[in-house]
Motif scaffolding. Structure first.
Motif, PDB file in Angstrom:
ATOM      1  N   HIS A   1       0.840  -1.203   0.000  1.00 43.44           N
ATOM      2  CA  HIS A   1       0.000   0.000   0.000  1.00 43.44           C
ATOM      3  C   HIS A   1       0.878   1.259   0.000  1.00 43.44           C
ATOM      4  O   HIS A   1       0.671   2.186  -0.796  1.00 43.44           O
TER       5      HIS A   1
ATOM      6  N   SER B   1       1.528   3.902  -3.147  1.00 40.16           N
ATOM      7  CA  SER B   1       1.051   5.277  -2.958  1.00 40.16           C
ATOM      8  C   SER B   1       2.164   6.297  -3.157  1.00 40.16           C
ATOM      9  O   SER B   1       1.898   7.465  -3.432  1.00 40.16           O
ATOM     10  N   GLN B   2       3.422   5.861  -3.012  1.00 40.41           N
ATOM     11  CA  GLN B   2       4.561   6.771  -3.159  1.00 40.41           C
ATOM     12  C   GLN B   2       5.190   6.727  -4.540  1.00 40.41           C
ATOM     13  O   GLN B   2       6.080   7.522  -4.838  1.00 40.41           O
TER      14      GLN B   2
ATOM     15  N   ASP C   1      -5.187   0.416  -5.491  1.00 34.39           N
ATOM     16  CA  ASP C   1      -3.946   1.178  -5.299  1.00 34.39           C
ATOM     17  C   ASP C   1      -3.257   1.447  -6.625  1.00 34.39           C
ATOM     18  O   ASP C   1      -2.778   2.563  -6.889  1.00 34.39           O
TER      19      ASP C   1
ATOM     20  N   GLU D   1      -5.220   4.021  -8.645  1.00 36.75           N
ATOM     21  CA  GLU D   1      -4.997   5.381  -8.154  1.00 36.75           C
ATOM     22  C   GLU D   1      -3.667   5.917  -8.654  1.00 36.75           C
ATOM     23  O   GLU D   1      -3.552   7.088  -9.036  1.00 36.75           O
ATOM     24  N   ALA D   2      -2.634   5.057  -8.670  1.00 34.62           N
ATOM     25  CA  ALA D   2      -1.329   5.501  -9.157  1.00 34.62           C
ATOM     26  C   ALA D   2      -1.376   5.815 -10.649  1.00 34.62           C
ATOM     27  O   ALA D   2      -0.853   6.847 -11.092  1.00 34.62           O
TER      28      ALA D   2
ATOM     29  N   ARG E   1      -2.365   9.825 -10.644  1.00 37.43           N
ATOM     30  CA  ARG E   1      -1.041  10.437 -10.594  1.00 37.43           C
ATOM     31  C   ARG E   1      -0.265  10.249 -11.894  1.00 37.43           C
ATOM     32  O   ARG E   1       0.864  10.713 -11.999  1.00 37.43           O
TER      33      ARG E   1
ATOM     34  N   SER F   1     -14.231   4.235  -3.320  1.00 32.50           N
ATOM     35  CA  SER F   1     -12.978   4.553  -3.980  1.00 32.50           C
ATOM     36  C   SER F   1     -12.965   4.048  -5.407  1.00 32.50           C
ATOM     37  O   SER F   1     -12.516   4.745  -6.311  1.00 32.50           O
TER      38      SER F   1
ATOM     39  N   LEU G   1      -1.833  10.676  -1.304  1.00 29.51           N
ATOM     40  CA  LEU G   1      -2.443   9.592  -0.558  1.00 29.51           C
ATOM     41  C   LEU G   1      -1.864   9.534   0.846  1.00 29.51           C
ATOM     42  O   LEU G   1      -0.711   9.903   1.074  1.00 29.51           O
TER      43      LEU G   1
ATOM     44  N   GLY H   1      -1.293   4.213   2.103  1.00 26.64           N
ATOM     45  CA  GLY H   1      -1.785   3.845   0.777  1.00 26.64           C
ATOM     46  C   GLY H   1      -3.226   3.410   0.873  1.00 26.64           C
ATOM     47  O   GLY H   1      -4.008   3.867   1.686  1.00 26.64           O
TER      48      GLY H   1
ATOM     49  N   CYS I   1      -7.183   2.466  -0.596  1.00 25.43           N
ATOM     50  CA  CYS I   1      -8.232   3.196  -1.300  1.00 25.43           C
ATOM     51  C   CYS I   1      -8.717   4.345  -0.434  1.00 25.43           C
ATOM     52  O   CYS I   1      -8.863   4.217   0.773  1.00 25.43           O
ATOM     53  N   SER I   2      -8.994   5.457  -1.043  1.00 24.56           N
ATOM     54  CA  SER I   2      -9.437   6.631  -0.282  1.00 24.56           C
ATOM     55  C   SER I   2     -10.840   6.429   0.235  1.00 24.56           C
ATOM     56  O   SER I   2     -11.619   5.651  -0.283  1.00 24.56           O
TER      57      SER I   2
END
Length: 376
Positions: free
Chosen positions: A149, A153-154, A174, A177-178, A182, A333, A351, A355, A357-358
């Motif tokens: 996670h 997220s990073q 995850d 989202e990346a 992003r 999410s 995030l 990490g 899901c939001s």
């Protein structure tokens, strides 16, 4: 004279008082003959060769079952030779036919490009000594899934995953989202043997290639063993690792499944330094040998996604009807990710450290049949 494996076992049974010299493992012709007999004529023929070569039955029932159930090819060669090929030289005749065969499909097709982009391994990484940290899934305070996670997220430049089984919806969130929010390129190489489980998960989540525009999903398999008569089988892809930003790697026994996160014991190594170059090279080789997954080739129109053909088991799930027992956190999410267009430079806040899901979505966007977006 006993076969090499039987001779070694018998030697180990006898007490030795002097230190033995290191043994160099060599090719066993007896093992090759036995494996070829299994592929070409079945288990009885395999046992006959084992007996004739005075060797141990080195294949386990699992090995025998896998080889016989996945064996293919060879019969067309026998038919091509006609009736005269039925004599004692039948197998050697087939061997002569196949030994010099040219296989253009294995050499004349350009390997797929990493078309979403791939960063160079940082120069400093090649000079740094390898650093390794081990993570055990038993440690619930800092589990492997929490590590994934955080790393996903990073990620800022690329995420590349090689996995045998991928059915964890949260980890897919995850990665979405990346890639979607992003603009991080994501490459997935999934074992062909278990690819249907990933497709089934996507169908349950009402996902298709149109929702994964910044993600490439391809399938891979193991090496192919070929007998002299042309019978062959292909092994499984059992490698499991993830490359993040070409700066660190997570590799080990952890599969992307709910059970691995909750019940199965596993471990991974988090690696940095010059060893990342080896994983970078291995991923490129695997990607060059991989095959595209229909519906996830990256050529779909994002405004007109087409759902892949659902697996038979997934027909019981109706993606258009939300489940009353589903987690509000993951479903909210997922809806937010799916309805949001791809954002190369997202205005969403970073995030959280863990990490995942939001919890909330700032807006709901519906895709109408005529292609227009309805915001609510």
């Amino acid at each position: 004279m006993a076969g090499p494996l039987r001779g070694r076992v018998e030697e180990l049974k006898r007490p030795r008082w002097r230190e033995s010299s290191p043994r160099v493992l060599q090719h066993s012709e007896a093992a090759r003959l036995a494996a070829d007999a299994l592929l070409e004529r079945g288990e009885v023929a395999y046992l006959r060769v084992i007996s004739a070569e005075r060797e141990l039955p080195f294949l386990s029932p699992l090995d025998v079952d896998y080889m016989t159930s996945h064996a293919r090819g060879g019969s067309e060669l026998g038919e091509a030779q006609g009736p005269e090929a039925a004599g004692p030289d039948h197998l050697s005749l087939l061997s002569e036919v196949t030994s010099g065969t040219y296989f253009p499909l294995a050499s004349d097709i350009d390997p797929p490009d990493l078309d979403l982009g791939w960063p160079e391994v940082p120069r400093a990484a090649g000079f740094r000594p390898t650093q390794a940290v081990v993570h055990f899934q038993r440690d619930k305070a800092k589990s492997v899934k929490d590590l994934l996670h955080f790393l996903f997220s990073q990620a800022r430049t690329v995420v590349a995953v090689v996995m045998d089984i991928f059915t964890d919806m949260e980890l897919l969130c995850d990665l979405m989202e990346a890639s979607c929010w992003r603009g991080v390129p994501v490459y997935l190489l999934l074992a062909e043997e278990h690819l249907r489980h990933f497709l089934e998960m996507c169908y349950k989540m009402d996902l298709d290639g149109g929702h994964l525009q910044n993600m490439r999903v391809r399938s891979t398999c193991g090496d192919t063993y070929c007998s002299k008569a042309g019978r062959r089988f292909t092994g499984q892809a059992l490698e499991k690792f993830a490359i993040i930003d070409c700066e660190q790697v997570v590799a080990g026994s952890y599969s992307f499944t709910w059970l691995c996160g909750q019940a199965h014991t596993s471990m991974v190594l988090q690696l940095r330094g010059r060893i990342v170059e080896d994983f970078d090279r291995e991923f490129r080789c695997l990607y060059a040998e991989s095959r595209p997954v229909k519906g996830f080739c990256g050529c779909e129109d994002p405004l007109s996604p087409r759902a892949p053909c659902p697996p038979p088991v997934a027909l019981a799930f109706r993606p258009g009807i939300p489940s009353t027992t589903s987690s509000s956190r993951s479903s909210t999410s997922l809806s937010s990710i799916k309805c949001s267009p791809r954002r190369g430079h997202s205005s969403y806040p970073a995030l959280p450290r863990g990490g995942g899901c939001s919890d909330t979505a700032s807006a709901v966007v519906l895709l109408l049949p005529d292609g227009h977006l309805l915001r609510g």
